[in-house]
Design a protein around this motif. Sequence first.
Motif, PDB file in Angstrom:
ATOM      1  N   ARG A 158       0.763  -1.203  -0.446  1.00 45.66           N
ATOM      2  CA  ARG A 158       0.297   0.091   0.194  1.00 45.66           C
ATOM      3  C   ARG A 158       0.809   1.253   0.226  1.00 45.66           C
ATOM      4  NH1 ARG A 158      -3.772  -3.971   2.409  1.00 45.66           N
ATOM      5  NH2 ARG A 158      -4.620  -3.933   2.188  1.00 45.66           N
ATOM      6  N   ARG A 159       2.247   1.321   0.414  1.00 50.26           N
ATOM      7  CA  ARG A 159       2.980   2.481   0.956  1.00 50.26           C
ATOM      8  C   ARG A 159       3.627   2.845  -0.353  1.00 50.26           C
ATOM      9  NH1 ARG A 159       4.998   2.498   6.245  1.00 50.26           N
ATOM     10  NH2 ARG A 159       2.716   1.996   7.818  1.00 50.26           N
ATOM     11  N   ARG A 216       3.956  -0.941 -10.342  1.00 47.25           N
ATOM     12  CA  ARG A 216       3.740  -1.889  -9.606  1.00 47.25           C
ATOM     13  C   ARG A 216       5.178  -2.251  -9.488  1.00 47.25           C
ATOM     14  NH1 ARG A 216      -1.079  -5.174 -12.570  1.00 47.25           N
ATOM     15  NH2 ARG A 216       0.278  -5.403 -14.526  1.00 47.25           N
ATOM     16  N   ARG A 217       5.591  -1.731 -10.090  1.00 49.30           N
ATOM     17  CA  ARG A 217       7.584  -2.253  -9.964  1.00 49.30           C
ATOM     18  C   ARG A 217       7.599  -1.835  -8.851  1.00 49.30           C
ATOM     19  NH1 ARG A 217      11.372   0.078 -14.855  1.00 49.30           N
ATOM     20  NH2 ARG A 217      10.864   1.615 -13.421  1.00 49.30           N
ATOM     21  N   ALA A 218       7.614  -0.593  -8.308  1.00 50.09           N
ATOM     22  CA  ALA A 218       8.713  -0.437  -7.012  1.00 50.09           C
ATOM     23  C   ALA A 218       8.044  -1.830  -6.173  1.00 50.09           C
ATOM     24  CB  ALA A 218       7.708   0.384  -6.152  1.00 50.09           C
ATOM     25  N   VAL A 241       1.962  -9.804  -4.336  1.00 50.83           N
ATOM     26  CA  VAL A 241       0.684 -10.802  -5.465  1.00 50.83           C
ATOM     27  C   VAL A 241      -0.689 -10.189  -5.663  1.00 50.83           C
ATOM     28  CG1 VAL A 241       0.197 -12.702  -7.231  1.00 50.83           C
ATOM     29  CG2 VAL A 241       2.646 -12.540  -5.996  1.00 50.83           C
ATOM     30  N   ARG A 242      -1.010 -10.451  -4.447  1.00 49.67           N
ATOM     31  CA  ARG A 242      -2.696 -10.073  -4.497  1.00 49.67           C
ATOM     32  C   ARG A 242      -2.824  -8.648  -4.769  1.00 49.67           C
ATOM     33  NH1 ARG A 242      -5.888  -8.014   0.029  1.00 49.67           N
ATOM     34  NH2 ARG A 242      -8.071  -8.541  -0.521  1.00 49.67           N
ATOM     35  N   ARG A 243      -2.154  -7.781  -4.469  1.00 49.21           N
ATOM     36  CA  ARG A 243      -1.750  -6.285  -4.487  1.00 49.21           C
ATOM     37  C   ARG A 243      -1.511  -6.088  -5.475  1.00 49.21           C
ATOM     38  NH1 ARG A 243      -4.382  -2.120  -1.624  1.00 49.21           N
ATOM     39  NH2 ARG A 243      -3.366   0.220  -2.235  1.00 49.21           N
ATOM     40  N   LEU A 244      -1.136  -6.253  -7.056  1.00 48.22           N
ATOM     41  CA  LEU A 244      -0.450  -6.166  -7.767  1.00 48.22           C
ATOM     42  C   LEU A 244      -1.737  -6.815  -9.048  1.00 48.22           C
ATOM     43  CD1 LEU A 244       3.326  -7.958  -8.116  1.00 48.22           C
ATOM     44  CD2 LEU A 244       2.796  -5.589  -7.890  1.00 48.22           C
TER      45      LEU A 244
END
Length: 247
Positions: free
Chosen positions: A106-107, A113-115, A164-167
Amino acid sequence: MTGTEPPTDPPEPSQPPGPAQPAPQNPGGRGGVRLVPVLLVLTAMSGLIDAVTYLGLGHVFTANMTGNVVVLGFAAAGAPGFSVPHTATSLVFFLAGAATGGRVARRLGDGSRRAPARAMLATEALLLAVAAAVASATSDDAQVTVYAVITLTAFAMGLRNATVRRLSVPGITTTTVVTMTLTGLAADSWAGDGSGRGSPRRAAAVTAMFSGAVLGAALVLHTDLAIPLLLASVTSAAMACTASGED
């Protein structure tokens, strides 16, 4: 003669606009290996890591938490060959890793998405390297080895799963289980009256998990635990240096 205002010079023509500046490259995604092959490689490493922990540490998973909950039930019922402390430790550290991964994603995920992907991969590589070092320095069946490898790999897998879920890469929502992947593969196929969209990615994920498990089992059976853990660490480090934010 009547007084008149002296003629004024005509306004200078406006300067033509300069050449358009090239649009900056997307700092959050372009350049490097796309996320789909990165996640497929990580899926293979999940199969390898579960082979290490299940075959080498006494029937405990640190990537596949569905299997781990079932194993915990077996252990709680007193089935031989299973350990409540080992399995509970894996679950606790997986959850801790997932909570940490959620915060970090989140931060770091402001349009990029790379970071978060690279941060997760670098951290995973470090954790697996420490696990490999401990396994190399101690006996495979020593309690310090068992608990160190369980805690480090479970935390790494929880961290990875949350990231991965966040991506949100279509067709690959996790790299540690393939139950829903197989469900989607069948339900969306022509046999399930679907379009088959996403089937190649899903089939590739299942194949990757199987291949990683085969490789991990072979290494556990013929070498010590440090070798597959080191391989997984080097792989994650390579992905950390090359992963992009694009599908």
